[in-house]
Write a protein that holds these residues in place. Structure first.
Motif, PDB file in Angstrom:
ATOM      1  N   ILE A  95      12.526  -7.011 -11.327  1.00 31.22           N
ATOM      2  CA  ILE A  95      12.177  -6.248 -10.252  1.00 31.22           C
ATOM      3  C   ILE A  95      13.084  -5.327  -9.549  1.00 31.22           C
ATOM      4  O   ILE A  95      14.501  -5.367  -9.891  1.00 31.22           O
ATOM      5  N   GLN A  96      12.808  -4.430  -8.671  1.00 29.25           N
ATOM      6  CA  GLN A  96      13.645  -3.476  -7.978  1.00 29.25           C
ATOM      7  C   GLN A  96      14.343  -4.311  -6.868  1.00 29.25           C
ATOM      8  O   GLN A  96      13.917  -5.269  -6.149  1.00 29.25           O
ATOM      9  N   ALA A  97      15.756  -3.742  -6.523  1.00 27.40           N
ATOM     10  CA  ALA A  97      16.548  -4.467  -5.676  1.00 27.40           C
ATOM     11  C   ALA A  97      15.960  -4.324  -4.077  1.00 27.40           C
ATOM     12  O   ALA A  97      16.374  -5.059  -3.448  1.00 27.40           O
ATOM     13  N   SER A  98      15.005  -3.397  -3.886  1.00 28.22           N
ATOM     14  CA  SER A  98      14.499  -3.447  -2.474  1.00 28.22           C
ATOM     15  C   SER A  98      13.628  -4.416  -2.226  1.00 28.22           C
ATOM     16  O   SER A  98      13.758  -4.877  -0.882  1.00 28.22           O
ATOM     17  N   HIS A  99      13.259  -5.374  -3.088  1.00 32.72           N
ATOM     18  CA  HIS A  99      12.691  -6.618  -2.647  1.00 32.72           C
ATOM     19  C   HIS A  99      13.487  -7.499  -2.338  1.00 32.72           C
ATOM     20  O   HIS A  99      13.220  -7.917  -1.152  1.00 32.72           O
ATOM     21  N   LEU A 100      14.663  -7.838  -2.850  1.00 29.25           N
ATOM     22  CA  LEU A 100      15.785  -8.289  -2.131  1.00 29.25           C
ATOM     23  C   LEU A 100      16.236  -7.973  -0.967  1.00 29.25           C
ATOM     24  O   LEU A 100      16.254  -8.821   0.137  1.00 29.25           O
ATOM     25  N   THR A 101      16.332  -6.725  -0.402  1.00 29.82           N
ATOM     26  CA  THR A 101      16.680  -6.168   0.633  1.00 29.82           C
ATOM     27  C   THR A 101      15.621  -6.562   1.550  1.00 29.82           C
ATOM     28  O   THR A 101      15.985  -6.966   2.792  1.00 29.82           O
ATOM     29  N   ASP A 102      14.343  -6.396   1.411  1.00 30.65           N
ATOM     30  CA  ASP A 102      13.479  -6.663   2.197  1.00 30.65           C
ATOM     31  C   ASP A 102      13.256  -8.469   2.837  1.00 30.65           C
ATOM     32  O   ASP A 102      13.202  -8.642   3.683  1.00 30.65           O
ATOM     33  N   LEU A 103      13.498  -9.276   1.667  1.00 32.35           N
ATOM     34  CA  LEU A 103      13.913 -10.516   1.720  1.00 32.35           C
ATOM     35  C   LEU A 103      14.845 -10.926   2.859  1.00 32.35           C
ATOM     36  O   LEU A 103      14.724 -11.739   3.782  1.00 32.35           O
ATOM     37  N   GLN A 104      15.983 -10.383   2.569  1.00 36.51           N
ATOM     38  CA  GLN A 104      17.325 -10.641   3.399  1.00 36.51           C
ATOM     39  C   GLN A 104      16.824 -10.234   4.924  1.00 36.51           C
ATOM     40  O   GLN A 104      17.397 -10.701   5.689  1.00 36.51           O
ATOM     41  N   ASN A 105      16.177  -9.085   5.042  1.00 35.15           N
ATOM     42  CA  ASN A 105      15.911  -8.764   6.297  1.00 35.15           C
ATOM     43  C   ASN A 105      14.516  -9.068   6.976  1.00 35.15           C
ATOM     44  O   ASN A 105      14.287  -8.803   7.944  1.00 35.15           O
ATOM     45  N   LYS A 106      14.121 -10.358   6.282  1.00 31.14           N
ATOM     46  CA  LYS A 106      13.071 -10.896   6.679  1.00 31.14           C
ATOM     47  C   LYS A 106      11.789 -10.182   7.061  1.00 31.14           C
ATOM     48  O   LYS A 106      11.014 -10.164   7.994  1.00 31.14           O
ATOM     49  N   GLN A 107      11.609  -9.181   6.105  1.00 28.58           N
ATOM     50  CA  GLN A 107      10.329  -8.149   5.950  1.00 28.58           C
ATOM     51  C   GLN A 107       9.551  -8.678   4.725  1.00 28.58           C
ATOM     52  O   GLN A 107       8.711  -7.906   4.427  1.00 28.58           O
ATOM     53  N   MET A 108       9.593  -9.732   4.409  1.00 26.05           N
ATOM     54  CA  MET A 108       8.665 -10.313   3.335  1.00 26.05           C
ATOM     55  C   MET A 108       7.498 -11.169   3.826  1.00 26.05           C
ATOM     56  O   MET A 108       7.819 -11.873   4.427  1.00 26.05           O
ATOM     57  N   THR A 109       6.372 -10.594   3.332  1.00 24.67           N
ATOM     58  CA  THR A 109       5.176 -11.320   3.862  1.00 24.67           C
ATOM     59  C   THR A 109       4.825 -12.427   2.638  1.00 24.67           C
ATOM     60  O   THR A 109       5.370 -12.378   1.429  1.00 24.67           O
ATOM     61  N   THR A 110       4.126 -13.536   2.891  1.00 22.19           N
ATOM     62  CA  THR A 110       3.757 -14.552   2.187  1.00 22.19           C
ATOM     63  C   THR A 110       3.266 -14.313   0.811  1.00 22.19           C
ATOM     64  O   THR A 110       3.495 -14.443  -0.210  1.00 22.19           O
TER      65      THR A 110
END
Length: 219
Positions: A186-201
């Motif tokens: 997967i792309q690194a942007s997913h990790l960034t969003d998770l770390q920034n608490k921008q990840m939906t369920t």
């Protein structure tokens, strides 16, 4: 945390396992089984090693048959039975196991040779069977003194299933996603969003399923 301590909070399970666990308790409640409770959810490798040693290199009865458990993957939970029944009442656990089968939840009571009636687990690709849904707010107890509570009038927002406020869950999720990024899945942007608490369920669950499927393809 000490290896002797158990974690009972279902918020420490992966989102899909939280859903499966809540669905199981909901269906138990509807079947009149309301005195079951969680005794363990997530288990570290250190605790798994500690439990495995019991009855082998450490005194006590054998309580586990493996060093690799889905408790470590946050996809398994153990239960027990409260009063007026005994703690591991087979008749109650068998009824819960029968309900689990209908929900495509693996029950340790079905295992040949190493029966574990208190154990329930799912795969990361588990999906809710057709005809079932979370019909309201289900409170999964972690003590024998608290009965299962179910309010069918209250909707359950999906945001409650993934709890980014849990440091342990956040750390585990970040490690899982970071490994997938390193593998090029997967792309690194997913990790960034998770770390920034921008990840939906829904998105996090979708990532787990995608990663698991792609890893299986490359095996």
């Amino acid at each position: 945390m000490s290896v002797e301590a158990t974690i009972r909070d279902i918020a420490e399970l992966l989102p899909t396992a939280q859903t499966a666990c809540k669905l199981l308790f909901q269906e138990c409640y509807k079947a009149g089984i309301r005195n079951v409770f969680i005794t363990e959810t997530y288990r570290s490798q250190e605790r798994q090693n500690y439990l495995y040693a019991q009855g082998r290199t450490r005194s006590g009865a054998i309580v586990t048959w493996t060093l690799s458990s889905k408790h470590k993957s946050r996809l398994a939970w153990d239960i027990a039975v409260g009063p007026p029944n005994t703690l591991y009442d087979a008749s109650i656990l068998n009824k819960v196991g029968a309900i689990a089968r209908k929900l495509n939840i693996t029950w340790g009571g079905d295992w040949a040779g190493s029966i574990d009636r208190v154990h329930f687990e799912i795969n990361s690709t588990w999906k809710m069977p057709s005809g079932y849904k979370l019909e309201g707010n289900i409170v999964v107890p972690t003590s024998s003194t608290v009965p299962v509570q179910f309010d069918p009038k209250e909707e359950v927002p999906m945001s409650q299933i993934w709890n980014p406020g849990s440091p342990a869950m956040q750390t585990a999720a970040e490690a899982f996603i970071a490994q997938a990024v390193q593998e090029g899945i997967i792309q690194a942007s997913h990790l960034t969003d998770l770390q920034n608490k921008q990840m939906t369920t829904d998105r996090l669950l979708g990532l787990y399923i995608t990663i698991d499927q792609r890893r299986n393809v490359t095996k």
